[in-house]
Design a protein around this motif. Structure first.
Motif, PDB file in Angstrom:
ATOM      1  N   GLN A 176     -59.107 177.876  52.404  1.00 31.87           N
ATOM      2  CA  GLN A 176     -59.572 176.493  52.457  1.00 31.87           C
ATOM      3  C   GLN A 176     -58.399 175.526  52.614  1.00 31.87           C
ATOM      4  O   GLN A 176     -58.511 174.495  53.277  1.00 31.87           O
ATOM      5  CB  GLN A 176     -60.342 176.139  51.161  1.00 31.87           C
ATOM      6  CG  GLN A 176     -61.643 176.906  50.957  1.00 31.87           C
ATOM      7  CD  GLN A 176     -62.779 176.355  51.798  1.00 31.87           C
ATOM      8  OE1 GLN A 176     -62.613 176.135  53.005  1.00 31.87           O
ATOM      9  NE2 GLN A 176     -63.919 176.145  51.190  1.00 31.87           N
ATOM     10  N   ARG A 199     -66.844 173.875  58.398  1.00 31.04           N
ATOM     11  CA  ARG A 199     -67.460 173.583  59.702  1.00 31.04           C
ATOM     12  C   ARG A 199     -68.273 172.301  59.625  1.00 31.04           C
ATOM     13  O   ARG A 199     -68.209 171.455  60.528  1.00 31.04           O
ATOM     14  CB  ARG A 199     -68.342 174.753  60.122  1.00 31.04           C
ATOM     15  CG  ARG A 199     -69.003 174.551  61.482  1.00 31.04           C
ATOM     16  CD  ARG A 199     -69.738 175.790  61.923  1.00 31.04           C
ATOM     17  NE  ARG A 199     -68.821 176.923  62.100  1.00 31.04           N
ATOM     18  CZ  ARG A 199     -69.215 178.132  62.488  1.00 31.04           C
ATOM     19  NH1 ARG A 199     -70.497 178.370  62.730  1.00 31.04           N
ATOM     20  NH2 ARG A 199     -68.333 179.101  62.633  1.00 31.04           N
ATOM     21  N   ASP A 249     -67.951 173.770  52.969  1.00 30.54           N
ATOM     22  CA  ASP A 249     -68.284 174.201  54.328  1.00 30.54           C
ATOM     23  C   ASP A 249     -67.382 173.429  55.299  1.00 30.54           C
ATOM     24  O   ASP A 249     -67.670 172.287  55.660  1.00 30.54           O
ATOM     25  CB  ASP A 249     -69.760 173.917  54.611  1.00 30.54           C
ATOM     26  CG  ASP A 249     -70.209 174.458  55.973  1.00 30.54           C
ATOM     27  OD1 ASP A 249     -69.337 174.794  56.804  1.00 30.54           O
ATOM     28  OD2 ASP A 249     -71.426 174.526  56.203  1.00 30.54           O
ATOM     29  N   ASP A 296     -66.153 176.220  47.552  1.00 29.57           N
ATOM     30  CA  ASP A 296     -66.980 176.780  48.631  1.00 29.57           C
ATOM     31  C   ASP A 296     -67.310 175.746  49.700  1.00 29.57           C
ATOM     32  O   ASP A 296     -68.353 175.833  50.346  1.00 29.57           O
ATOM     33  CB  ASP A 296     -68.288 177.338  48.049  1.00 29.57           C
ATOM     34  CG  ASP A 296     -68.047 178.570  47.205  1.00 29.57           C
ATOM     35  OD1 ASP A 296     -67.206 179.398  47.592  1.00 29.57           O
ATOM     36  OD2 ASP A 296     -68.699 178.709  46.151  1.00 29.57           O
TER      37      ASP A 296
END
Length: 675
Positions: A377, A524, A522, A520
């Protein structure tokens, strides 16, 4: 378990992240929470050694002339905090706090130096050396339009105030010193109170309005008739001229009257900025330091701070006069401590981010489960500095809820914003600190569950109120975007924060990393939101783009970009520019050589079905279709292949990728300069 509950100490507690020389009511808290990093430990030992050497070499004239300490470090490095903590230790006066037993500063340092008995012994010896301290910010004590003797005037002012004399009027302080020397000062004050109901210390700044009362009191305590106190004070002032020699003599007299072992340390904050490029002020400081040391036999010290080291300040002050001998000036400050702030992360982790045992276990379990995800990340592209991701479970616990890269980057953001004038004077004078910024950001997500992370834009509120008005106005214009989303303001603030940090390019990959707000996350989805925001911000000329880099625009830059956008162009202008880029910069060949027979064929070049250059009879046709071509959508891959293999025409059709950015920037009515 939410973020607020994971810390050992209350994340909402007031933390004195702003260090002010004249604020003493938070001494207990400052001493208790002060973190002795590796760098601070090294400099503290250096200062203690120098101070003890001065005690041991009291009658050594050469050593006594070098009782100066120069503490340097850029904004946020902790130099002001360092000398304030030194002042507590040197004076070693008891400090108090409600609900806690009284302690002396030495106790805190003995705990912090646990395991090093030799250093503890040195600390005890220094703390017990009967030292008085005068800590002050030199700029706040100086007259607005300071003279060539400005530094001497400030030193005399704070010295007079320390002795209980008038600070703002040297002539009044001279009178008080004269009376004190004869043992009559307190009697003078008592007579004014008893005979005239006048509180001298409250009214002495306006003493001219109480001429008769002052004359009567002086006549009574001195047993001589004084009709004109102003003339008497002026005459006294002539005999007590303000010179460095007299100042050093007065300090010596005070030390002798207080006991032969008494010491006095002047700690002047931000002297380097005050001196600037004025050579006379630098000479003033050097002579004061030298005279105090020699006249007082090493019992008077001068400790100053500066954002630059002494070589830079001296060099700047004497830039136009290279005939001066700098070595003598520098020789008065043989003890030089340069704070880099390199351990700012350690300070923040220990003062703010220490975790409760249960939280440590929970965070380690989270890292074991998702450590690989976390490392992926936090990644950066084309960064000129090392922006660290999470390394191991222990490091994750120490930093959480922050990412390791933020400790270095936020420090650079603060420094760059001050350096390039994006912030006002308050930030440059330390009104906000790294510690305050991290506490503000942590409190912003305190109600979120474990797993949440602090995004970069959470640091913006820590400096918002100190930004120049033009910056706040530019950021406020995001509210004028009709189809805006809540994400737009966050993107604009992030671009501002890194606007002046040249080592961190503002490409979309890096922006996505800045917006990671949970383990976590996202990325995208974040990328999509960021791309849409960037399009809206660029359309409104709040940001600009150069290749794949985005930049926050100041007001001046915004006006320039608007003028550029307002330039008109025709379709022919657009085709000409596209042709220049494609056929002059990329596809430069104007002839094609057939591999089988080695024959050369001329090329007729088309850009969006329009000839570029001269059309050659019997030539091959190279046709390039851009997303700006009329009916671009009808030219699918099958049709382009069909046109290219048509033997009756002799052409090759090249269809460029449908880049949404190009279409958005150059609609049919868009200005040519937007490309």
């Amino acid at each position: 378990m939410n973020i607020e509950s994971i810390f050992t100490k209350d994340i909402n507690r007031p933390i004195n992240g702003v260090i002010k020389a004249d604020q003493r009511d938070k001494a207990y808290n400052e001493l208790e929470e002060y973190v002795i990093t590796k760098e601070v430990d090294r400099h503290l030992r250096q200062f203690v050694n120098a101070f003890l050497q001065g005690i041991d070499s009291r009658n050594d004239a050469e050593v006594s002339a070098r009782m100066g300490v120069w503490v340097s470090g850029f904004f946020g490095s902790g130099k002001s905090h360092f000398i304030k903590i030194l002042s507590y230790l040197l004076a070693n006066d008891a400090v108090t706090e409600d609900g806690k037993p009284d302690r002396v500063p030495l106790d805190f340092f003995i705990e912090k130096a646990a395991g090093d008995s030799a250093f503890q012994g040195d600390l005890r010896r220094m703390a017990n050396a009967q030292t008085e301290v005068i800590l002050f910010n030199i700029d706040s004590k100086a007259e607005q339009n300071h003279s060539r003797d400005a530094i001497l005037q400030v030193f005399l002012k704070v010295f007079n105030e320390h002795l209980g004399y008038c600070g703002d009027h040297p002539e009044v302080a001279h009178m008080e010193r004269f009376l004190d020397g004869k043992g009559k000062f307190q009697a003078f004050i008592d007579v004014l109170a008893a005979d005239h109901n006048l509180d001298w210390r409250a009214e002495r700044d306006s003493y001219q309005f109480y001429g008769s009362e002052v004359a009567a009191a002086l006549s009574k305590v001195l047993s001589q008739r004084i009709e004109d106190p102003q003339a008497w004070i002026d005459n006294l002032d002539k005999g007590l001229a303000l010179t460095i020699e007299n100042f050093a003599k007065w300090v010596r007299q005070y030390l002798d009257q207080s006991g032969g072992a008494k010491r006095l340390v002047f700690l002047a904050d931000e002297v380097g900025q005050f001196i600037g490029g004025q050579s006379q002020l630098m000479l003033n400081l050097q002579t004061i330091t030298e005279n105090l040391g020699t006249v007082c036999d090493g019992r008077a010290w001068v400790v100053v701070t500066s954002q630059e080291d002494i070589e830079a300040v001296v060099g700047g002050a004497f830039e136009k006069d290279r005939s001066k001998d700098f070595s003598k000036i520098q020789g008065r400050f043989t003890t030089r401590l340069s704070l880099s702030g390199a351990n700012a992360d350690e300070v923040i982790q220990r003062r703010l981010l220490e975790k409760a045992p249960a939280a440590q276990d929970a965070l380690k379990a989270l890292f074991r489960e998702k450590g690989d995800i976390l490392r992926n990340q936090i990644t950066f592209r084309d960064s000129g500095i090392t922006l660290r991701s999470f390394g191991d479970a222990d490091g994750f616990v120490e930093c959480y809820p922050f990412a390791p890269y933020q400790f270095l980057l936020v420090q650079k953001i603060f420094e760059a914003s001050r350096q390039f004038g994006a912030t006002g004077g308050h930030l440059s004078k330390g009104e906000r600190s790294m510690l305050d910024a991290f506490q503000t950001a942590a409190k912003a997500i305190k109600d979120k569950p474990i797993g949440a992370l602090v995004p970069l834009d959470a640091f913006y509120p820590a400096i918002e109120s100190f930004l120049e008005g033009v910056v706040r106005t530019a950021i406020g214009r995001v509210e004028n975007i009709a189809d805006r989303s809540d994400f737009d303001a966050r993107v604009l603030k992030t671009l501002f924060l890194i606007r002046y940090v040249e080592e961190v390019p503002a490409n979309i990959d890096n922006l996505v990393t800045f917006f990671v707000d949970e383990v976590d996350a996202d990325k995208r989805a974040l990328r999509s939101e960021i791309e849409q925001s960037l399009l809206r911000l660029e359309r409104e000329t709040l940001i600009s783009r150069n290749g794949d880099l985005y930049f926050f625009l100041t007001n001046e830059e915004r006006d320039i970009n608007k003028e550029i956008k307002d330039q008109d162009y025709s379709q022919a202008d657009l085709n000409r520019l596209l042709g220049d880029v494609i056929f002059e910069d990329v596809l430069r060949d104007r002839r094609y050589r057939h591999a089988a027979n080695g024959k050369d064929f001329d090329l007729t070049r088309l850009i969006d079905l329009t000839p570029f250059g001269n059309r050659v009879e019997g030539s091959l046709i190279l046709s390039v279709l851009t997303p700006l071509a009329p009916d671009f959508g009808t030219f699918n891959d099958a049709r382009c292949i069909e046109l290219s293999v048509d033997g009756s025409v002799g052409q090759v059709v090249v269809k460029l990728r449908d880049d949404q950015k190009l279409s958005d920037e150059c609609p049919p009515s868009a200005p040519m300069a937007q490309i």
